[in-house]
Motif scaffolding. Structure first.
Motif, PDB file in Angstrom:
ATOM      1  N   PRO A   1       0.817  -1.225   0.000  1.00 19.35           N
ATOM      2  CA  PRO A   1       0.000   0.000   0.000  1.00 19.35           C
ATOM      3  C   PRO A   1       0.842   1.264   0.000  1.00 19.35           C
ATOM      4  CG  PRO A   1       0.201  -0.801   2.226  1.00 19.35           C
ATOM      5  CD  PRO A   1       0.996  -1.755   1.383  1.00 19.35           C
ATOM      6  N   SER A   2       2.169   1.152  -0.330  1.00 22.94           N
ATOM      7  CA  SER A   2       3.011   2.344  -0.276  1.00 22.94           C
ATOM      8  C   SER A   2       2.644   3.355  -1.358  1.00 22.94           C
ATOM      9  CB  SER A   2       4.486   1.946  -0.416  1.00 22.94           C
ATOM     10  OG  SER A   2       4.734   1.399  -1.711  1.00 22.94           O
ATOM     11  N   ASN A   3       1.847   2.938  -2.340  1.00 20.88           N
ATOM     12  CA  ASN A   3       1.401   3.897  -3.342  1.00 20.88           C
ATOM     13  C   ASN A   3       0.335   4.844  -2.795  1.00 20.88           C
ATOM     14  OD1 ASN A   3      -0.424   1.829  -3.078  1.00 20.88           O
ATOM     15  ND2 ASN A   3      -0.977   1.748  -5.248  1.00 20.88           N
ATOM     16  N   VAL A   4      -0.227   4.481  -1.608  1.00 25.02           N
ATOM     17  CA  VAL A   4      -1.227   5.339  -0.955  1.00 25.02           C
ATOM     18  C   VAL A   4      -0.731   5.774   0.433  1.00 25.02           C
ATOM     19  CG1 VAL A   4      -3.588   5.490  -0.083  1.00 25.02           C
ATOM     20  CG2 VAL A   4      -3.113   4.247  -2.215  1.00 25.02           C
ATOM     21  N   ILE A   5      -0.382   4.756   1.270  1.00 27.85           N
ATOM     22  CA  ILE A   5       0.088   5.041   2.638  1.00 27.85           C
ATOM     23  C   ILE A   5       1.596   5.217   2.575  1.00 27.85           C
ATOM     24  CG2 ILE A   5       0.154   4.207   5.012  1.00 27.85           C
ATOM     25  CD1 ILE A   5      -2.259   2.467   4.380  1.00 27.85           C
ATOM     26  N   ASN A   6       2.015   6.468   2.540  1.00 31.32           N
ATOM     27  CA  ASN A   6       3.446   6.734   2.395  1.00 31.32           C
ATOM     28  C   ASN A   6       3.815   8.002   3.152  1.00 31.32           C
ATOM     29  OD1 ASN A   6       2.649   8.902   0.635  1.00 31.32           O
ATOM     30  ND2 ASN A   6       2.422   7.349  -0.995  1.00 31.32           N
ATOM     31  N   GLN A   7       5.044   8.416   3.010  1.00 28.88           N
ATOM     32  CA  GLN A   7       5.547   9.572   3.753  1.00 28.88           C
ATOM     33  C   GLN A   7       4.839  10.871   3.355  1.00 28.88           C
ATOM     34  OE1 GLN A   7       9.782   9.527   3.117  1.00 28.88           O
ATOM     35  NE2 GLN A   7      10.030   7.513   4.107  1.00 28.88           N
ATOM     36  N   THR A   8       4.418  10.970   2.108  1.00 34.96           N
ATOM     37  CA  THR A   8       3.689  12.170   1.685  1.00 34.96           C
ATOM     38  C   THR A   8       2.351  12.280   2.406  1.00 34.96           C
ATOM     39  OG1 THR A   8       4.721  12.034  -0.502  1.00 34.96           O
ATOM     40  CG2 THR A   8       2.738  13.384  -0.306  1.00 34.96           C
ATOM     41  N   LEU A   9       1.658  11.138   2.537  1.00 33.81           N
ATOM     42  CA  LEU A   9       0.393  11.128   3.263  1.00 33.81           C
ATOM     43  C   LEU A   9       0.607  11.497   4.729  1.00 33.81           C
ATOM     44  CD1 LEU A   9      -2.653  10.507   3.409  1.00 33.81           C
ATOM     45  CD2 LEU A   9      -2.036   8.116   3.876  1.00 33.81           C
ATOM     46  N   PHE A  10       1.683  10.958   5.333  1.00 36.27           N
ATOM     47  CA  PHE A  10       1.972  11.285   6.728  1.00 36.27           C
ATOM     48  C   PHE A  10       2.205  12.784   6.894  1.00 36.27           C
ATOM     49  CE2 PHE A  10       4.518  11.787  10.518  1.00 36.27           C
ATOM     50  CZ  PHE A  10       3.975  10.874  11.412  1.00 36.27           C
TER      51      PHE A  10
END
Length: 512
Positions: free
Chosen positions: A217-226
């Motif tokens: 899911p790193s294409n959605v849940i990633n550092q940018t989202l954080f």
């Protein structure tokens, strides 16, 4: 390099490289200091399980700290050959990252193992995790293009290694908290629990938000989202969790210091108790020596009074009678003189017996075996008791202290046989063995309850004296007796006491 984290804020501004470099520096420093603290303290602990578990945690601290410093050097452009050997540095960084998480998993698994067999099996967990991670990388290499494979591999490493390893470490620390509480060190248990919480946040939250990549899911849940959700980079969360984990791990490492202090206190208490016991024993021995001296003086005085004193009195009266009857009846006076001569000879024999009891000349002149045979003969002259002296093994020269101890034990044992056993037969066995000399005295008397005699407060002084004589020479004493089954007294003295005692003697005598 191909591997780049998304470091932009929602408004598109780029955070300064110095800010992130400082985060990575503190991040790496926290884990490195944790590893160093473990290495400094691990040798002080007594609990083998915790000491072994902390070794892989120290490895994790050093290697993961080094990994974060590599990230810092990359951002500062200080990696040598970063442009030329871009893939090489990516591979090195990924391998270091994976190995650090495998070490963290080994730490948690070892703490969770409840026995030695499970601890050995726990070492297989990192191997299985490494195999699964490696097979996954091989599979992913065929699914994604080369320009994405570094970011995909990083995400895969954190999903398959970092998160499980952090979970294992957290559960292991919770288990260790219970061990601390069970050992009466609740405050270190609290530190272990807080360290577990720090590793949990570091693994579940910090490693879930990875760099953006095509791998779900790193294409959605990633550092940018954080960054969009919380307004600060996930690296700051990881660094904060790392600092907290390092602090609380370092705090519960002080349990080793407390454990060491407890050991010192226990040792001091044991030494104090031993000193008090020795002091009590010294006083007891002093009382025994005084009582033994008084008993020996009473015995000598009684025998001199009963035997020699009465004989001398009779001789004195007889001589007065001879002086008055010499002129009137010479024949009667001569008969009285012959009787007085017999009294003098008897008194002389009695004095010689008394002197021999105190220190038999045979022991110094002829040796231990001859002294034992002589004493057995003397006892048989006085009482109706058959005594056999048996000597086995190759005779060795024994120092005077050892000879007198063995002789006194035999003397005391035979005296007890005569006084209490009602025996008709006794045997004295002297065995010269390879490392020890063994003296055994057996009789066929009525016996007694030896266990009760050993534990009773009214234990016989003779038995205690034999035991003490043997122990003073580093030997052992035992007595075996049952009612109606006779008695066996045995003393064993090692030859290694011989050199010390022989050096104290001016003229060594034969022990055979």
């Amino acid at each position: 390099m191909r591997y780049r984290f998304d470091m932009q804020q929602a408004n598109g501004q780029t955070l300064s490289q110095f800010y992130f470099s400082l985060i990575y520096f503190l991040y790496g420093l926290a884990f490195f200091c944790m590893g160093l603290a473990i290495l400094l303290e691990i040798g002080h602990g007594r609990e083998q399980r915790l000491r072994r578990a902390l070794l892989p945690l120290a490895v994790f601290g050093f290697i993961h700290g080094f990994h974060e410093w590599l990230e810092m050097f990359e951002r500062l452009g200080l990696l040598p050959g970063a442009e030329t050997y871009e893939l090489v540095w990516d591979g090195v960084r990924l391998a270091i990252l994976a190995f650090s998480f495998l070490s963290l998993a080994a730490f948690g698994a070892y703490l969770l193992a409840r026995n030695e067999a499970m601890r050995r099996l726990s070492l297989l967990l990192p191997l299985f995790m490494a195999a699964f991670w490696g097979l996954g990388l091989f599979w992913l290499r065929g699914l994604y293009p080369l320009e994405d494979i570094v970011r995909v591999s990083d995400a895969w490493t954190r999903y398959t290694l970092a998160i499980p390893a952090a979970v294992f470490a957290s559960l292991g620390l919770i288990f260790q908290q219970r061990e601390f509480r069970r050992a009466g060190m609740a405050r270190f248990g609290r530190d272990s629990l807080w360290a577990a919480i720090a590793f949990f946040w570091y693994g579940i939250i910090g490693q879930l938000f990875v760099g953006a990549s095509p791998l779900p899911p790193s294409n959605v849940i990633n550092q940018t989202l954080f960054m969009d959700l919380f307004g600060f980079p996930v690296q700051l969360l990881r660094a904060s969790a790392a600092v907290l984990a390092a602090i609380f791990v370092s705090r519960f490492l002080r349990s080793f210091e407390v454990e060491t202090q407890n050991q010192i206190d226990e040792l001091q208490r044991a030494r104090l108790e031993e000193a008090q016991r020795r002091e009590a024993l010294r006083g007891d021995l002093l009382r025994q020596i005084v009582q033994a001296q008084e008993a020996e003086r009473q015995r000598i005085a009684r025998e001199l009074h009963d035997e020699t004193g009465q004989a001398l009195t009779a001789i004195g009266l007889g001589l007065r009678g001879v002086s008055t009857s010499w002129n009137q009846d010479p024949e009667k006076a001569a008969q009285n003189l012959r009787q007085l001569e017999g009294l003098v000879a008897g008194s002389l024999d009695e004095l010689q017996r008394l002197i021999a009891d105190l220190r038999p000349s045979h022991l110094d002149d002829l040796g231990l075996v001859a002294a034992l045979r002589w004493y057995a003969t003397e006892v048989q002259k006085r009482v109706s008791l058959e005594i056999n002296v048996e000597v086995n093994g190759e005779r060795r020269e024994l120092p005077a202290e050892m000879r007198i101890t063995l002789f006194r034990v035999a003397q005391e044992a035979l005296t007890n046989t005569v006084k209490h056993a009602r025996a008709t037969y006794a045997e004295v066995r002297l065995n010269f063995e390879e490392d020890v000399v063994r003296l055994s005295i057996l009789d066929n008397g009525r016996g007694f309850d030896s266990a009760r005699t050993e534990t009773s407060r009214d234990r016989q002084w003779g038995l205690l004296g034999m035991r003490e004589r043997a122990m003073l020479l580093g030997g052992s004493f035992s007595i075996d007796s049952r009612r109606g089954s006779g008695t066996t007294v045995e003393v064993t003295i090692p030859y290694d006491q011989q050199d010390r005692m022989m050096s104290d003697e001016d003229t060594p005598a034969s022990g055979g």
